[in-house]
Design an enzyme around this catalytic site. Structure first.
Site: not given
Ligand code: ATR
Length: 307
Positions: A28, A73, A77, A98, A133, A158-159, A182-183, A250
């Site tokens: 950025s 970021t 967010k 963001n 975003d 991812g959520a 999501n994890r 990226y």
């Molecule tokens: P952003 O605002 O960029 O989305 P965030 O809200 O911290 O950042 O989200 C990060 C994402 O990456 C989430 O989906 C997170 O999963 P959790 O909701 O379970 O935390 C995922 N993530 C981060 N580290 C991870 C890991 N080691 N394995 C799997 N998912 C991961």
């Protein structure tokens, strides 16, 4: 392209910044400083490492130092939703911030972007949160992958803040079916519930798809570090099941996910386009002027690909 600054840093220079953790990968500053210089603004854009537990004081610090604005970021967010003074409709609608603009109140009680106060200082300052975003995601998906979103079947990995916005924006674009993984499954569950509440026509599942999907999007932070595993469970989903893969990361420009997707014959794109369009819109929110998008794109490509 050389980075030309409009003027050397002096006592009138105004500042913007991106806060993240980690932040060292951020392109950025290269993109934003090129754009600000092209507009002839005596502003600078910094990248600052801010831990989530220090986001609140860091926001207050930027306000106290009269920054023009901020980008936020990973992982800020969602957290920032409760930390800014007011939320623009975009942040309320997408549920994530963001972009922050600092604003001052003039003598008549009108809130104006802070940089407009060059002579008389404002009597009060506030932070306003925006989301740039959502539009950037779908613009980049269309331009970089040529995806027809209407009716598409899409897997979103991812959520967090980014995944939530992606799922809601895709639903607003009338995709046919969404698969959310999501994890922490409960977070995918609450995003699914939100999508269902707003978009009755979109089928939402909190599981891997059986059969083919048109698009897979990585909105997790997995792939930022070289040692990261793939963001999906290869036993439950094969990349041969998806036509296209978009990774919001990226840097590295080709994540292990994108490399594997290429081998599987998918169309691929990284998050450069999304970064560009969210950043250009943020700059417009701060400056009130159209952003020099092509100059910002060239600076971004040079920074990420060395082109
Ligand atoms: P952003 O605002 O960029 O989305 P965030 O809200 O911290 O950042 O989200 C990060 C994402 O990456 C989430 O989906 C997170 O999963 P959790 O909701 O379970 O935390 C995922 N993530 C981060 N580290 C991870 C890991 N080691 N394995 C799997 N998912 C991961």
């Amino acid at each position: 392209m050389s980075e030309l600054f409009a003027s050397p840093i002096n006592a009138s220079t105004r500042y913007c910044a991106v806060y993240g953790h980690p932040i060292k990968h951020s392109a950025s500053p290269a993109m934003q400083n090129a754009g600000l210089a092209a507009l002839g603004l005596n502003w600078r854009y910094l990248a600052l490492e801010v831990r989530p537990e220090e986001l609140r004081p860091a926001l207050l610090g930027a306000k106290a130092m009269q920054f023009v604005g901020l980008n936020l970021t990973v992982p800020h967010k969602l957290l920032a939703m409760d930390m800014v003074d007011v939320l623009d409709e975009s942040a309320k609608h997408w549920g994530a911030v963001n972009t922050v603009r600092f604003e001052g109140r003039d003598k008549s009680g009108t809130w104006l972007p802070l940089h407009q106060f060059t002579e008389t200082p404002p009597d009060k300052i506030r932070s306003q949160g925006f989301n740039t975003d959502a539009d950037a995601i779908t613009r980049s998906l269309r331009e970089d992958l040529g995806v027809e979103l209407r009716g598409a079947r899409v897997l979103v990995l991812g959520a967090g803040g980014a995944g939530r916005v992606a799922a809601l924006k895709l639903a607003a674009e009338n995709v046919g079916e969404l698969f959310l993984i999501n994890r922490t499954p409960s977070k995918a569950g609450s995003v699914a519930a939100e999508v269902r509440r707003r978009h009755l026509d979109v089928k939402v599942h909190v599981e891997y798809p059986r059969g083919e999907v048109d698009l897979t999007i990585n909105a997790t932070s997995l792939g930022l570090a070289v040692e990261d595993p793939l963001p999906l469970d290869a036993k439950q989903f094969s990349l041969r099941q998806t036509q296209a893969v978009y990774d919001m990361i990226y840097r590295p420009s080709e994540t292990p996910l994108l490399r594997a997707a290429k081998v599987a014959g998918c169309r691929i794109a990284n998050g450069l386009g999304m970064l560009l369009y969210q950043g250009a819109k943020a700059q417009e929110i701060w400056s009130g002027q159209p952003a020099p998008v092509e100059i910002m794109r060239a600076a971004l490509k040079k920074n990420v690909y060395g082109l």
